[in-house]
Design a protein around this motif. Sequence first.
Motif, PDB file in Angstrom:
ATOM      1  N   ASP A  66       0.831  -1.210   0.000  1.00 19.37           N
ATOM      2  CA  ASP A  66       0.000   0.000   0.000  1.00 19.37           C
ATOM      3  C   ASP A  66       0.864   1.259   0.000  1.00 19.37           C
ATOM      4  O   ASP A  66       0.536   2.248  -0.666  1.00 19.37           O
ATOM      5  CB  ASP A  66      -0.931  -0.001   1.219  1.00 19.37           C
ATOM      6  N   LEU A  67       1.963   1.231   0.728  1.00 18.68           N
ATOM      7  CA  LEU A  67       2.869   2.375   0.771  1.00 18.68           C
ATOM      8  C   LEU A  67       3.491   2.625  -0.607  1.00 18.68           C
ATOM      9  O   LEU A  67       3.591   3.765  -1.070  1.00 18.68           O
ATOM     10  CB  LEU A  67       3.962   2.139   1.811  1.00 18.68           C
ATOM     11  N   LEU A  68       3.881   1.532  -1.268  1.00 22.86           N
ATOM     12  CA  LEU A  68       4.483   1.654  -2.595  1.00 22.86           C
ATOM     13  C   LEU A  68       3.491   2.236  -3.599  1.00 22.86           C
ATOM     14  O   LEU A  68       3.818   3.158  -4.360  1.00 22.86           O
ATOM     15  CB  LEU A  68       4.961   0.278  -3.067  1.00 22.86           C
ATOM     16  N   LEU A  69       2.257   1.703  -3.596  1.00 26.00           N
ATOM     17  CA  LEU A  69       1.254   2.166  -4.559  1.00 26.00           C
ATOM     18  C   LEU A  69       0.810   3.597  -4.272  1.00 26.00           C
ATOM     19  O   LEU A  69       0.493   4.347  -5.206  1.00 26.00           O
ATOM     20  CB  LEU A  69       0.048   1.217  -4.553  1.00 26.00           C
ATOM     21  N   ALA A  70       0.801   4.000  -3.008  1.00 27.23           N
ATOM     22  CA  ALA A  70       0.446   5.385  -2.678  1.00 27.23           C
ATOM     23  C   ALA A  70       1.455   6.345  -3.295  1.00 27.23           C
ATOM     24  O   ALA A  70       1.091   7.417  -3.807  1.00 27.23           O
ATOM     25  CB  ALA A  70       0.390   5.568  -1.159  1.00 27.23           C
ATOM     26  N   GLY A  71       2.725   5.966  -3.266  1.00 22.14           N
ATOM     27  CA  GLY A  71       3.743   6.792  -3.880  1.00 22.14           C
ATOM     28  C   GLY A  71       3.577   6.887  -5.386  1.00 22.14           C
ATOM     29  O   GLY A  71       3.760   7.960  -5.979  1.00 22.14           O
ATOM     30  N   GLN A 122       0.766   6.648  -6.989  1.00 17.95           N
ATOM     31  CA  GLN A 122      -0.399   7.507  -7.246  1.00 17.95           C
ATOM     32  C   GLN A 122      -0.029   8.980  -7.152  1.00 17.95           C
ATOM     33  O   GLN A 122      -0.516   9.807  -7.932  1.00 17.95           O
ATOM     34  CB  GLN A 122      -1.526   7.140  -6.276  1.00 17.95           C
ATOM     35  N   ARG A 123       0.849   9.321  -6.213  1.00 18.38           N
ATOM     36  CA  ARG A 123       1.311  10.710  -6.121  1.00 18.38           C
ATOM     37  C   ARG A 123       2.093  11.094  -7.371  1.00 18.38           C
ATOM     38  O   ARG A 123       1.948  12.206  -7.899  1.00 18.38           O
ATOM     39  CB  ARG A 123       2.190  10.904  -4.868  1.00 18.38           C
ATOM     40  N   PHE A 124       2.925  10.188  -7.853  1.00 16.73           N
ATOM     41  CA  PHE A 124       3.712  10.448  -9.059  1.00 16.73           C
ATOM     42  C   PHE A 124       2.807  10.651 -10.272  1.00 16.73           C
ATOM     43  O   PHE A 124       2.998  11.581 -11.068  1.00 16.73           O
ATOM     44  CB  PHE A 124       4.675   9.280  -9.303  1.00 16.73           C
ATOM     45  N   VAL A 125       1.801   9.789 -10.411  1.00 16.02           N
ATOM     46  CA  VAL A 125       0.872   9.878 -11.545  1.00 16.02           C
ATOM     47  C   VAL A 125       0.114  11.204 -11.519  1.00 16.02           C
ATOM     48  O   VAL A 125      -0.078  11.850 -12.559  1.00 16.02           O
ATOM     49  CB  VAL A 125      -0.113   8.689 -11.531  1.00 16.02           C
ATOM     50  N   SER A 126      -0.306  11.629 -10.337  1.00 13.89           N
ATOM     51  CA  SER A 126      -1.108  12.847 -10.218  1.00 13.89           C
ATOM     52  C   SER A 126      -0.272  14.122 -10.277  1.00 13.89           C
ATOM     53  O   SER A 126      -0.819  15.228 -10.289  1.00 13.89           O
ATOM     54  CB  SER A 126      -1.913  12.824  -8.916  1.00 13.89           C
ATOM     55  N   GLY A 127       1.043  13.959 -10.305  1.00 17.43           N
ATOM     56  CA  GLY A 127       1.908  15.135 -10.372  1.00 17.43           C
ATOM     57  C   GLY A 127       2.084  15.846  -9.055  1.00 17.43           C
ATOM     58  O   GLY A 127       2.389  17.038  -9.023  1.00 17.43           O
ATOM     59  N   SER A 128       1.875  15.106  -7.942  1.00 17.54           N
ATOM     60  CA  SER A 128       2.023  15.725  -6.623  1.00 17.54           C
ATOM     61  C   SER A 128       2.965  14.922  -5.731  1.00 17.54           C
ATOM     62  O   SER A 128       2.590  14.515  -4.630  1.00 17.54           O
ATOM     63  CB  SER A 128       0.650  15.851  -5.941  1.00 17.54           C
ATOM     64  N   PRO A 129       4.180  14.667  -6.194  1.00 22.05           N
ATOM     65  CA  PRO A 129       5.114  13.886  -5.385  1.00 22.05           C
ATOM     66  C   PRO A 129       5.544  14.639  -4.129  1.00 22.05           C
ATOM     67  O   PRO A 129       5.585  15.871  -4.115  1.00 22.05           O
ATOM     68  CB  PRO A 129       6.310  13.684  -6.331  1.00 22.05           C
ATOM     69  N   GLU A 130       5.840  13.870  -3.085  1.00 19.64           N
ATOM     70  CA  GLU A 130       6.274  14.464  -1.818  1.00 19.64           C
ATOM     71  C   GLU A 130       7.787  14.360  -1.627  1.00 19.64           C
ATOM     72  O   GLU A 130       8.342  14.980  -0.733  1.00 19.64           O
ATOM     73  CB  GLU A 130       5.558  13.767  -0.661  1.00 19.64           C
ATOM     74  N   HIS A 131       8.446  13.539  -2.448  1.00 24.42           N
ATOM     75  CA  HIS A 131       9.895  13.322  -2.354  1.00 24.42           C
ATOM     76  C   HIS A 131      10.332  12.988  -0.922  1.00 24.42           C
ATOM     77  O   HIS A 131      11.217  13.641  -0.359  1.00 24.42           O
ATOM     78  CB  HIS A 131      10.656  14.561  -2.846  1.00 24.42           C
ATOM     79  N   PRO A 132       9.719  11.984  -0.311  1.00 25.76           N
ATOM     80  CA  PRO A 132      10.056  11.672   1.081  1.00 25.76           C
ATOM     81  C   PRO A 132      11.456  11.072   1.207  1.00 25.76           C
ATOM     82  O   PRO A 132      11.979  10.457   0.263  1.00 25.76           O
ATOM     83  CB  PRO A 132       8.988  10.649   1.469  1.00 25.76           C
ATOM     84  N   ASN A 133      12.039  11.244   2.353  1.00 24.60           N
ATOM     85  CA  ASN A 133      13.310  10.590   2.697  1.00 24.60           C
ATOM     86  C   ASN A 133      14.444  10.922   1.738  1.00 24.60           C
ATOM     87  O   ASN A 133      15.281  10.073   1.426  1.00 24.60           O
ATOM     88  CB  ASN A 133      13.119   9.059   2.773  1.00 24.60           C
ATOM     89  N   GLN A 134      14.465  12.165   1.263  1.00 21.13           N
ATOM     90  CA  GLN A 134      15.512  12.569   0.325  1.00 21.13           C
ATOM     91  C   GLN A 134      16.359  13.735   0.856  1.00 21.13           C
ATOM     92  O   GLN A 134      17.066  14.392   0.092  1.00 21.13           O
ATOM     93  CB  GLN A 134      14.890  12.943  -1.025  1.00 21.13           C
ATOM     94  N   ASP A 135      16.288  13.975   2.168  1.00 20.04           N
ATOM     95  CA  ASP A 135      17.014  15.110   2.723  1.00 20.04           C
ATOM     96  C   ASP A 135      18.255  14.656   3.507  1.00 20.04           C
ATOM     97  O   ASP A 135      18.547  13.460   3.622  1.00 20.04           O
ATOM     98  CB  ASP A 135      16.099  15.940   3.620  1.00 20.04           C
ATOM     99  N   ILE A 161      11.789   7.401  -8.258  1.00 20.55           N
ATOM    100  CA  ILE A 161      11.010   8.499  -8.837  1.00 20.55           C
ATOM    101  C   ILE A 161       9.564   8.067  -9.063  1.00 20.55           C
ATOM    102  O   ILE A 161       8.623   8.743  -8.627  1.00 20.55           O
ATOM    103  CB  ILE A 161      11.636   8.988 -10.156  1.00 20.55           C
ATOM    104  N   ILE A 162       9.359   6.938  -9.733  1.00 26.85           N
ATOM    105  CA  ILE A 162       7.991   6.550 -10.111  1.00 26.85           C
ATOM    106  C   ILE A 162       7.167   6.071  -8.917  1.00 26.85           C
ATOM    107  O   ILE A 162       5.935   6.030  -8.989  1.00 26.85           O
ATOM    108  CB  ILE A 162       7.980   5.495 -11.234  1.00 26.85           C
ATOM    109  N   PHE A 163       7.847   5.722  -7.811  1.00 24.81           N
ATOM    110  CA  PHE A 163       7.118   5.355  -6.596  1.00 24.81           C
ATOM    111  C   PHE A 163       7.267   6.407  -5.503  1.00 24.81           C
ATOM    112  O   PHE A 163       6.859   6.175  -4.366  1.00 24.81           O
ATOM    113  CB  PHE A 163       7.557   3.977  -6.099  1.00 24.81           C
ATOM    114  N   ASP A 164       7.842   7.537  -5.841  1.00 23.73           N
ATOM    115  CA  ASP A 164       7.978   8.672  -4.920  1.00 23.73           C
ATOM    116  C   ASP A 164       8.524   8.236  -3.566  1.00 23.73           C
ATOM    117  O   ASP A 164       7.912   8.456  -2.524  1.00 23.73           O
ATOM    118  CB  ASP A 164       6.625   9.389  -4.751  1.00 23.73           C
ATOM    119  N   ARG A 165       9.702   7.630  -3.595  1.00 23.12           N
ATOM    120  CA  ARG A 165      10.362   7.207  -2.363  1.00 23.12           C
ATOM    121  C   ARG A 165      11.748   7.822  -2.299  1.00 23.12           C
ATOM    122  O   ARG A 165      12.143   8.575  -3.188  1.00 23.12           O
ATOM    123  CB  ARG A 165      10.473   5.678  -2.291  1.00 23.12           C
ATOM    124  N   GLY A 166      12.493   7.489  -1.237  1.00 18.04           N
ATOM    125  CA  GLY A 166      13.799   8.089  -1.050  1.00 18.04           C
ATOM    126  C   GLY A 166      14.842   7.116  -0.560  1.00 18.04           C
ATOM    127  O   GLY A 166      14.731   5.900  -0.756  1.00 18.04           O
TER     128      GLY A 166
END
Length: 206
Positions: free
Chosen positions: A12-17, A19-32, A61-66
Motif C-alpha cells: 500500500d505504501l508503494l502504490l500510494a507513492g 499515485q502521487r507520481f501519476v497525479s503530479g504531486s510527489p512528496e519526495h520523502p526521505n531525500q534530505d 522516482i515513479i514510486f515517490d520514495r527516497g
Amino acid sequence: MTDLQTPREAFDLLLAGNQRFVSGSPEHPNQDAARRAETAPSQQPFAVLFGCSDSRLAAEIIFDRGLGDLFVVRTAGHVVGAEVLGSVEFGVSVLDAPLVVVLGHDSCGAIAAANSALEDGRTPGGFLRDVVERVTPSVLAARAAGRESADEILAEHIEHTVDLLLERSHVLAERVAAGRVAVVGLSYRLADGSARLVASRGLDEA
C-alpha cells in the motif's frame, strides 16, 4: 527506518507513492540530509524492487520514495540469473524486506527483441542473445495461451518472472509460505506513469 510489519502495508505504501507520481504531486520523502544521516549506519528497505533496466523506470522516482526505502535490482527485460536471485534473497533474508516487486513495462525492448527473434529466426549477438533467450519462454507461453497482444505478452512475462523467483529461491518461497513476504508483479505504463498489479503471490494470504 521503517516500522512496517506486513507485506500489505508495504504494498500500500508503494502504490500510494505511485499515485502521487501519476497525479503530479510527489512528496519526495526521505531525500534530505536527515534521512541520509539516519540511513548511513544501516538500511531497512520496505521492498525489494526487481525491475527492467529501462532508463524510464527509475524506481525511487515513479514510486515517490527516497533513501533507504527500496532495495533495487535491475536487468534488461527483468531477466533472472544467479546474481538477481542472490540480491533478492539478501533483500528478504538479511534486510527483512516484506515485499518483493517484479516491475515490467510497456514498449520493452527485450520483449520486442524476443518477439522479433521468433518471427524471423534471428537473434542478436553477444550477451544480448542471453537476454532475449530468457524472455522467449514468456512470449511462447503467451502465444500458446492465445495471448498475443503486447499487454498480454508483457503480463505473461511479469507473471513468469514472479513464478521463476519463487521456483528457484527456496528462501523466498519459504518466507511467502510463512506469510512474512509477498511477491507481486506490476505492469508500468510509460505514458501515464501508472503501475498496475498483474500478479500476486502471498499478498492477500499474509
